[in-house]
Design a protein around this motif. Structure first.
Motif, PDB file in Angstrom:
ATOM      1  N   SER A 126      53.645 -64.692  12.217  1.00  0.00           N
ATOM      2  CA  SER A 126      55.015 -64.874  12.678  1.00  0.00           C
ATOM      3  C   SER A 126      55.125 -65.648  13.990  1.00  0.00           C
ATOM      4  CB  SER A 126      55.704 -63.502  12.814  1.00  0.00           C
ATOM      5  OG  SER A 126      57.040 -63.660  13.144  1.00  0.00           O
ATOM      6  N   THR A 127      54.030 -66.290  14.418  1.00  0.00           N
ATOM      7  CA  THR A 127      54.137 -67.088  15.643  1.00  0.00           C
ATOM      8  C   THR A 127      54.184 -68.581  15.325  1.00  0.00           C
ATOM      9  OG1 THR A 127      51.748 -67.163  15.937  1.00  0.00           O
ATOM     10  CG2 THR A 127      52.909 -65.357  17.000  1.00  0.00           C
ATOM     11  N   GLY A 128      54.290 -68.944  14.021  1.00  0.00           N
ATOM     12  CA  GLY A 128      54.429 -70.358  13.666  1.00  0.00           C
ATOM     13  C   GLY A 128      55.890 -70.693  13.468  1.00  0.00           C
ATOM     14  N   CYS A 129      56.290 -70.902  12.225  1.00  0.00           N
ATOM     15  CA  CYS A 129      57.678 -71.283  11.967  1.00  0.00           C
ATOM     16  C   CYS A 129      58.622 -70.097  12.115  1.00  0.00           C
ATOM     17  CB  CYS A 129      57.806 -71.858  10.560  1.00  0.00           C
ATOM     18  SG  CYS A 129      57.645 -70.618   9.259  1.00  0.00           S
ATOM     19  N   GLY A 130      58.076 -68.876  12.089  1.00  0.00           N
ATOM     20  CA  GLY A 130      58.912 -67.705  12.283  1.00  0.00           C
ATOM     21  C   GLY A 130      59.604 -67.218  11.021  1.00  0.00           C
ATOM     22  N   GLY A 131      59.437 -67.946   9.927  1.00  0.00           N
ATOM     23  CA  GLY A 131      60.140 -67.604   8.690  1.00  0.00           C
ATOM     24  C   GLY A 131      59.763 -66.260   8.103  1.00  0.00           C
ATOM     25  N   CYS A 132      58.597 -65.746   8.501  1.00  0.00           N
ATOM     26  CA  CYS A 132      58.121 -64.512   7.895  1.00  0.00           C
ATOM     27  C   CYS A 132      58.465 -63.276   8.725  1.00  0.00           C
ATOM     28  CB  CYS A 132      56.610 -64.602   7.711  1.00  0.00           C
ATOM     29  SG  CYS A 132      55.758 -64.824   9.285  1.00  0.00           S
ATOM     30  N   CYS A 178      52.250 -64.228   6.180  1.00  0.00           N
ATOM     31  CA  CYS A 178      52.568 -65.380   7.019  1.00  0.00           C
ATOM     32  C   CYS A 178      51.772 -66.564   6.510  1.00  0.00           C
ATOM     33  CB  CYS A 178      52.205 -65.098   8.467  1.00  0.00           C
ATOM     34  SG  CYS A 178      52.343 -66.544   9.517  1.00  0.00           S
ATOM     35  N   SER A 179      52.480 -67.578   5.997  1.00  0.00           N
ATOM     36  CA  SER A 179      51.712 -68.692   5.449  1.00  0.00           C
ATOM     37  C   SER A 179      51.299 -69.679   6.527  1.00  0.00           C
ATOM     38  CB  SER A 179      52.447 -69.370   4.306  1.00  0.00           C
ATOM     39  OG  SER A 179      53.776 -69.594   4.658  1.00  0.00           O
ATOM     40  N   CYS A 180      52.015 -69.726   7.660  1.00  0.00           N
ATOM     41  CA  CYS A 180      51.583 -70.640   8.726  1.00  0.00           C
ATOM     42  C   CYS A 180      50.179 -70.279   9.202  1.00  0.00           C
ATOM     43  CB  CYS A 180      52.533 -70.594   9.910  1.00  0.00           C
ATOM     44  SG  CYS A 180      54.064 -71.461   9.596  1.00  0.00           S
TER      45      CYS A 180
HETATM   46  S1  FES Z   1      55.194 -68.161   7.831  1.00  0.00           S
HETATM   47 FE1  FES Z   1      54.666 -66.877   9.468  1.00  0.00          FE
HETATM   48  S2  FES Z   1      55.153 -68.072  11.165  1.00  0.00           S
HETATM   49 FE2  FES Z   1      55.500 -69.474   9.541  1.00  0.00          FE
END
Ligand code: FES
Ligand code: SRM
Ligand code: FAD
Ligand code: SF4
Lengths: 829, 124
Positions: free
Chosen positions: A453-459, A422-424
Motif C-alpha cells: 500500500s505504499t505504491g499507487c495506494g489502490g490496495c 498489493c500488486s505494486c
Molecule cells: S497495489 Fe498496493 S500500492 Fe499499488
C-alpha cells in the motif's frame, strides 16, 4: 579502490527503485554505484505527474529526499545524458567524459511517440511525459484558449484532463474508432465517449491527422483524412510510447523487432555484463508500460547483481483507473480474444452509464478477464477471482448485476494465502500473515514491513480489511479507539458525556483519557458536547477544540482566507437580501458563487474582515449557514405548489420550517436535507440524508441518501405522514444517528453498518422498539432551544473577537495574500 | 602563542517584547508580526497553560500550502510530544523543534520565547 563499477543509466521510477533495492541488499559495499539521469530532477513519481498541475511541486513528487543518494554512498549525476555505450572498452560516454563499468543497467524508460505528420514540429506541438514537458504545456497554455490531444488512450485522456484544468477548450482526436482501444470494447468505448463528452471534452474518433498548418482563428489548423479541419492553439501528442533503446541499438545488443532491449528472467541482456529494466526492456516479446512490473524487474535485477534468486516472470497488466473522473477497469483478457473457448457476460446500463463485462472460461468456473466502465466498485473482487483462480459463484452474472446491497465483496477470509493484496510491491496475503505471526500488531507495522500500500495506494482498503480480519482471527482485539488519548470509541465517549454530564474537553480527558488530546479527538469531542448541550462553540472552553473552520465560523480556503455562507433557508431569498449579499461582496472584494446547496458563497474574506462582514450581514437579517460545521447544511427545496402546476404541497414552506428547526444541530458529519413538492423530485430529495417528498396524502420520508464521493439512494422510511408525524420521525432519526454513529460517518455509511438494516431503523424510529423515543425527542428539543446564531453571539463579545486579528501585535493585513482577476472576479494568484 | 582569528560575523539575537499574555488564547495559537535583522517574520505563538513548557513560537507559514495559517491549527500531543496540526492539510509539526512528523525533510523555524511577567519575550 578496485571495487567493481556499477553504472545505471536513467533515474526514472524503475531506475530509482533499483537503487533502493540495491541499498537494501547492501550492494554499496560490493559496488561503486553511479547513476546518470538526463532530466534535471531526481527521480519523481511519474504516475502522479498530472498532480503537478493540481498544485504539487517537483519537491513533493520526488521519490526520495535530496540527500538520499549521497547519504547512501551512491553517486547521482543528474542532467548528464549517456550518449553511447562502448562495449569493447566497457565504458559509457557522456558530454562530460567516459566512465568505465563492470556491470551496466539500462533504465532509460520510454519516450512519447510523435507521429510524423507534416507540421508536427511546429511551435506549441508538445508531449506529456516529464516535468519539463508539463512546464512547456503550462507556458503554452497561457496564450491559448483551445487545446487538442492526439491519442485517446490512457495517457491521452490524462493529458486532456490536464488541458481542461488549464481552462482550455479541449478535444481528443483518436485514430481508432473508439477511445482507449487497448482497454475497452466498442460498447465500453461508446459509454466512455458519452461520459467524457458530458464533461465538455470534445471526442473525435476515426480521425487520422494528415497535416498541421497555420490556422485562421487559432494558432494551428489540423487537417484530417476526409479534409475536415479542427483549429486549435496547442497540440499534445499522446500516440503511444516507444522504448528509449537507442543506446542499446547503437552498441548492438539484441533488440526486439519493434524495439525494446531483449532481457531474460534475470533481466540480463544479450551481453551478460548489461541488464535492462523498466519500460525499455522487452521480456517474452512484451514491453510493460506500467510501474508495478518495472518494480518487479528492478527486484530481479538487484538479485542478479547481488547473487539473489528472484526472477522476473511476467506481470499482470490489469488496470484500475479514474480518467476525467470516469472509472475504467480492465482485468486479464478483457476483450476475451486470447481464449477461444471463453464466454462473456455483459451488463449495460445506459441511464446510469455503467458497463461491465465478464470473460469466463468455457466451463463457466474461472474468471479470465473483465472490463468495467463507469463504476469500478466491483474491480477488487473481480481481481481476486481472476488473480487467484477462485471458483466463480454458480451464477457469475451476479458479480456484475446491480444489487441493492451495493457491490458484492469477497470477504478477506475467503482469499487464499497466495492472493496478491498489493500488486505494486507484490505482497500476498500469506506475506501479510507472516509479518503478523512475526509480531506485527497493527496496520502501520505491516505497511512498514511489507511496503504494501505504499505504491499507487489502490490496495489500501483491501489491505486494511485483511489485516483487521487476520488480527481478529489471532485473538488480537482490533483497536477501535478514537485516538491515542482515549481508549474509547466515539459512541462510548458520547455515552460517557451524557451519563456523567461532562461539559468540557478538559473534564473528559482528565477523567477518561490522558495527554493533551489531538486534532482527531478534540473536534470529535467538541461535536459530541455540542450535540448534547449546544453551548456556543465560541466559548473559551470550546475554542481550542475546533477545526479552524469552526473557530472562525467560516471555511478556510487554500490561501488562508475564508469563505462566508449565510443561511438561505430552503433556497428562498428576497431581492432585498440578494442586493445586500451583492453589496457586501462588492465592498470586501469577495468572489461570489451560487453553491450546489441553493445558497450563495462569498470567497476570499480575510480573517480580520470576517467580523465586519458578518456585522453587515446580520444587520440585514442573515444568520450563519454553518457551512463550516459538521452540522445541518441546507434544506434544498423545489418551488412546489405555490407556483408549480404539478406541486401537491408547499415544499418551500416545509423546507424552511425544517431548516429553522434543525439549524445549529451538530452531528458526527454534515447533514443535508431536501423537500420536493411532488414525485417529479426536482429537489433531489432521494440523494439526501433526509429527503421529504409530498404526496396526495402527506409526506414520504426518505433517509440515508448521499451525493458526493459514493452516491447512495435514500431509502423510504415512512409514507404519507402528516406534518407532526414527519417532524417526530425526523427528530428521532437524527438523534439516534447522532448517538450511535462513528466520527465523520455520514448517515449513508452509518446505515450500511447498522445491524438489522432498514427494518431495525423503522422499528426504532417509528415503533419506538427501544423505548427511547421520548428521550430522543427531548434531546432534540434541548438543542433547538439552545440555538443562537454563533456569529451574532461572537459579535457581541469583544473577548471572542480578539481572535479575528491578522497579528496580535500589528494591524497590517497578511501581505502574502495576493489575488488576481479572472472572469471579472478575484481569485488567489 | 595563538593567533586570534576573527569570529565570523553573526547577528546576535536579543530578547524583544512581542505581545502580552492577554493576546494569547489558552490551549491554542495566535499569530504575531516579528521584525528581525533578516527581515520580518510571521510567528505562530502557542500557549499551553499548566504544561512544563507553556509557550512556543514557530513559523506561521505552512510550507505545504504556502499560506500563513499555522497559528490556526489544533494543538495537542502525539506520543507525548506537543504538536500542532496544520489547518489546511493536517500535517503535524512538533512545537519543540518545528519538525514535520509526516515528512522529516520539512521543518518550521522555531524561536525561543518566555514570559516576562505578562509580556511575551522572544529571542530574535
Ligand atoms: S497495489 Fe498496493 S500500492 Fe499499488
Ligand atoms: C461550496 C460548495 C460547492 C459549490 O460551489 O457549489 C461545496 C464546497 C465544499 N465542499 Fe461540498 N460543497 C457544496 C455542495 C456539495 C454537494 C451538493 C449538495 O449539497 O447538494 C455535495 C454532494 C451531496 C452530499 O454531500 O451528499 C457535496 C459533497 C462534498 C463532500 C463529499 C461528502 C460525502 O459524504 O461523500 C465533501 C468532503 C467531506 O465532507 O468530507 C465536501 C466538502 C466540501 C468543502 C468543505 C471542502 C473543504 O474542506 O474545503 C468545500 C468548501 C466550501 C467552502 O469553502 O465554502 N463536499 N458538496 C457547495 C456548498 C453547498 C452549501 O451551500 O453549503
Ligand atoms: C502521465 C503519466 C501517467 C502514468 N500513469 C501510470 C499509472 O497510473 N500506473 C502505472 O503503472 N504507470 C503509469 N505511467 C507509466 C509509468 O510512469 C512508467 O511505467 C514508469 O515511469 C517507467 O519507469 P522507467 O524507469 O522504466 O522509465 P522513466 O520513469 O521514464 O525513467 C527513465 C529515465 O531515464 C532517463 N534517460 C533516458 N535515456 C537516458 C540516457 N541516455 N541517459 C540518462 N538518462 C536517460 C529519462 O530521462 C528518464 O528520466 C504513467 C506515465 C505517465 C507519463
Ligand atoms: S418536484 Fe414537482 S412540485 Fe416540485 S418543482 Fe418539480 S414538478 Fe414542481
Amino acid at each position: 579502490m578496485n571495487e567493481p563499477q556499477l553504472i545505471i543509466i536513467g533515474n526514472g521510477m524503475v531506475g530509482h527503485h533499483l537503487v533502493e533495492q540495491l541499498i537494501e541488499r547492501g550492494a554499496t559495499a560490493q559496488y561503486r554505484i553511479t547513476v546518470f539521469g538526463e532530466e534535471r530532477h531526481r527521480a519523481y513519481d511519474r504516475v502522479h505527474l498530472s498532480e503537478y498541475f493540481a498544485g504539487r511541486d517537483a519537491q513533493s513528487l520526488a521519490l526520495c529526499d535530496a540527500d538520499f543518494y549521497a547519504t547512501n554512498g551512491v553517486e547521482l549525476r543528474l542532467h548528464e545524458a549517456v550518449t553511447a555505450i562502448d562495449r569493447d572498452r566497457a565504458e559509457v560516454v557522456t558530454d562530460q567524459g567516459r566512465y568505465p563499468y563492470d556491470r551496466l543497467v539500462l533504465a532509460t524508460g520510454s519516450y512519447p511517440f510523435v507521429p510524423p505528420i507534416p507540421g508536427h514540429e511546429r511551435d506549441n506541438c508538445l508531449v506529456y511525459r516529464t516535468l519539463d514537458d508539463l512546464d512547456a504545456i503550462r507556458a503554452a497554455a497561457e496564450n491559448a484558449t483551445t487545446g487538442v490531444v492526439v491519442g485517446g488512450g490512457l495517457l491521452g485522456l490524462e493529458a486532456a484532463n490536464a488541458l481542461r484544468g488549464l481552462e482550455l477548450d479541449t478535444a481528443v482526436v483518436e485514430f481508432a474508432p473508439r477511445l482507449m482501444p487497448m482497454q475497452v470494447d466498442a460498447e465500453g468505448g461508446e459509454l466512455l465517449r458519452e461520459k467524457i463528452e458530458s464533461l465538455g471534452v470534445q471526442v473525435l474518433t476515426d480521425r487520422a491527422t494528415q497535416r498541421i498548418e497555420d490556422g485562421e482563428a487559432s494558432f494551428h489548423r489540423m487537417v484530417f483524412q476526409d479534409d475536415k479541419v479542427l483549429e486549435t492553439d496547442l497540440i499534445v501528442f499522446s500516440a503511444g510510447i516507444r522504448p528509449r533503446d537507442e543506446l542499446a541499438r547503437d552498441c548492438a545488443l539484441e533488440m526486439g523487432e519493434r524495439g525494446g532491449v531483449v532481457i531474460d528472467d534475470r533481466c540480463l541482456t544479450s551481453d551478460p555484463a548489461i541488464l535492462a529494466v523498466g519500460e525499455v526492456a522487452l521480456w517474452n516479446d512484451s514491453i510493460f508500460g506500467l510501474v508495478a512490473p518495472g518494480y518487479r524487474m528492478a527486484k530481479a535485477a538487484a538479485d542478479t547483481l547481488c547473487g539473489g534468486e528472484t526472477t522476473f516472470t511476467g506481470a499482470d497488466m490489469s488496470t484500475k483507473l479514474k480518467l476525467l473522473g470516469v472509472d475504467v477497469g480492465a482485468i486479464g483478457d478483457a476483450h476475451g480474444n486470447r481464449n477461444p473457448s471463453a464466454r462473456t457476460f455483459r451488463y449495460l446500463d445506459e441511464i446510469k452509464q455503467e458497463y461491465r463485462k465478464l470473460v469466463v472460461s468455457g466451463d463457466g468456473r474461472k474468471l479470465l478477464g473483465a472490463m468495467l466502465v463507469g463504476d469500478n466498485a466491483t474491480y477488487d473482487t473481480l481481481m481476486q477471482y481472476y488473480a487467484n483462480g477462485l471458483e466463480l459463484p454458480e451464477d457469475p452474472a451476479s458479480l456484475i448485476l446491480p444489487s441493492t446491497e451495493g457491490a458484492p465483496t469477497l470477504g478477506a477470509d475467503a482469499l487464499p494465502d497466495g492472493a496478491t493484496i498489493c500488486s505494486c510491491h507484490n505482497v500476498t496475503k500469506g506475506a501479510i500473515c507472516a509479518t503478523l505471526d512475526a509480531g506485527a500488531t497493527d496496520l502501520g507495522a505491516v505497511k512498514a514491513e511489507t511496503k504494501a500500500s505504499t505504491g499507487c495506494g489502490g490496495c489500501a482498503a483491501l489491505l486494511k480489511s485483511v489485516v483487521d480480519h487476520e488480527l481478529e482471527a489471532r485473538g488480537v482485539e482490533v483497536d477501535q479507539s478514537i485516538c491515542e488519548h482515549f481508549a474509547h470509541t466515539r459512541q462510548e465517549l458520547y455515552d460517557i458525556v451524557r451519563v456523567e454530564g461532562i461539559k468540557t474537553f478538559g473534564e473528559l480527558i482528565d477523567r477518561h483519557g490522558h495527554g493533551l488530546g489531538c486534532d482527531i479527538c478534540k473536534p470529535a469531542v467538541a461535536s459530541i458536547l455540542a450535540s448534547c448541550f449546544n453551548e456556543p462553540i465560541t466559548d473559551a472552553a470550546h475554542i481550542p477544540l475546533q477545526d479552524t473552520n469552526d473557530t472562525f465560523m467560516a471555511n478556510m480556503q487554500k490561501n488562508g482566507t475564508y469563505s462566508v455562507v449565510p443561511r438561505v433557508p430552503g433556497g428562498e431569498i428576497t431581492p432585498d437580501r440578494l442586493v445586500v449579499l451583492g453589496r457586501v461582496a462588492q465592498k470586501y472584494g469577495l468572489y461570489t458563487k451560487v453553491t450546489g446547496g441553493q445558497r450563495i458563497d462569498l470567497f476570499g474574506a480575510r480573517l480580520e474582515d470576517l467580523p465586519d462582514i458578518w456585522g453587515e450581514l446580520i444587520e440585514a437579517g442573515f444568520e450563519t449557514g454553518h457551512a463550516y460545521g459538521k452540522s445541518v447544511r441546507t434544506v434544498k427545496s423545489c418551488v412546489g405548489s405555490t407556483w408549480c402546476r404539478y406541486g401537491v404541497a408547499d415544499s418551500v414552506g416545509m423546507a424552511i420550517r425544517l431548516e429553522h428547526r434543525y439549524k445549529g444541530l451538530r452531528s458526527p458529519h454534515k447533514l443535508k436535507f431536501a423537500v420536493s413538492g411532488c414525485t417529479r423530485e426536482c429537489a433531489e430529495a432521494q440523494s439526501k440524508d433526509v429527503g421529504v417528498i409530498a404526496t396526495e396524502h402527506g409526506w414520504n420520508l426518505y433517509v440515508c441518501g448521499n451525493g458526493g464521493m459514493r452516491p447512495r439512494h435514500a431509502e423510504l422510511l415512512a409514507t404519507d405522514l402528516d406534518d407532526a408525524q414527519l417532524i417526530q420521525a425526523i427528530d428521532r432519526f437524527l438523534m439516534f444517528y447522532v448517538r450511535t454513529a462513528d466520527r465523520l460517518q455520514r448517515t449513508s455509511v452509518w446505515r450500511e453498518n447498522l445491524e438489522g438494516g432498514l427494518d431495525y431503523l423503522r422499528e426504532v424510529v417509528l415503533e419506538d422498539s427501544l423505548g427511547i423515543g421520548d428521550e430522543l425527542e427531548a434531546q432534540m428539543r434541548t438543542v433547538i432551544d439552545a440555538y443562537e446564531c454563533e456569529w451574532a453571539g461572537a459579535l457581541n463579545d469583544p473577548e471572542k473577537l480578539k481572535r479575528f486579528r491578522s497579528f496580535v501585535n500589528d494591524a497590517r493585513p497578511d501581505p502574502d495574500i495576493i489575488v488576481t482577476e479572472e472572469r471579472g472576479q478575484l481569485r488567489p494568484a | 602563542m595563538t593567533n586570534a582569528t576573527a569570529a565570523a560575523p553573526t547577528t546576535t539575537a536579543t530578547w524583544q517584547p512581542l505581545c502580552s499574555r492577554d493576546d494569547l488564547v489558552p490551549h491554542s495559537g495566535v499569530a504575531a508580526w516579528l521584525e528581525t535583522a533578516d527581515g520580518p517574520a510571521q510567528v505562530a505563538l502557542f500557549y499551553l497553560p499548566g504544561q512544563d513548557t507553556e509557550l512556543y513560537a514557530l513559523d506561521h507559514r505552512d510550507p505545504f500550502a504556502g499560506a500563513n495559517v499555522i497559528a490556526r491549527g489544533i494543538v495537542g500531543d502525539l506520543d507525548g510530544e506537543p504538536v500542532v496540526a496544520s489547518p489546511l492539510y493536517k500535517q503535524h509539526f512538533r512545537l519543540r523543534d518545528g519538525r514535520c512528523l509526516e515528512d522529516e525533510t520539512v521543518h518550521l523555524r522555531t524561536w525561543t520565547v518566555r514570559f516576562d511577567d505578562d509580556r511575551v519575550m522572544i529571542l530574535a
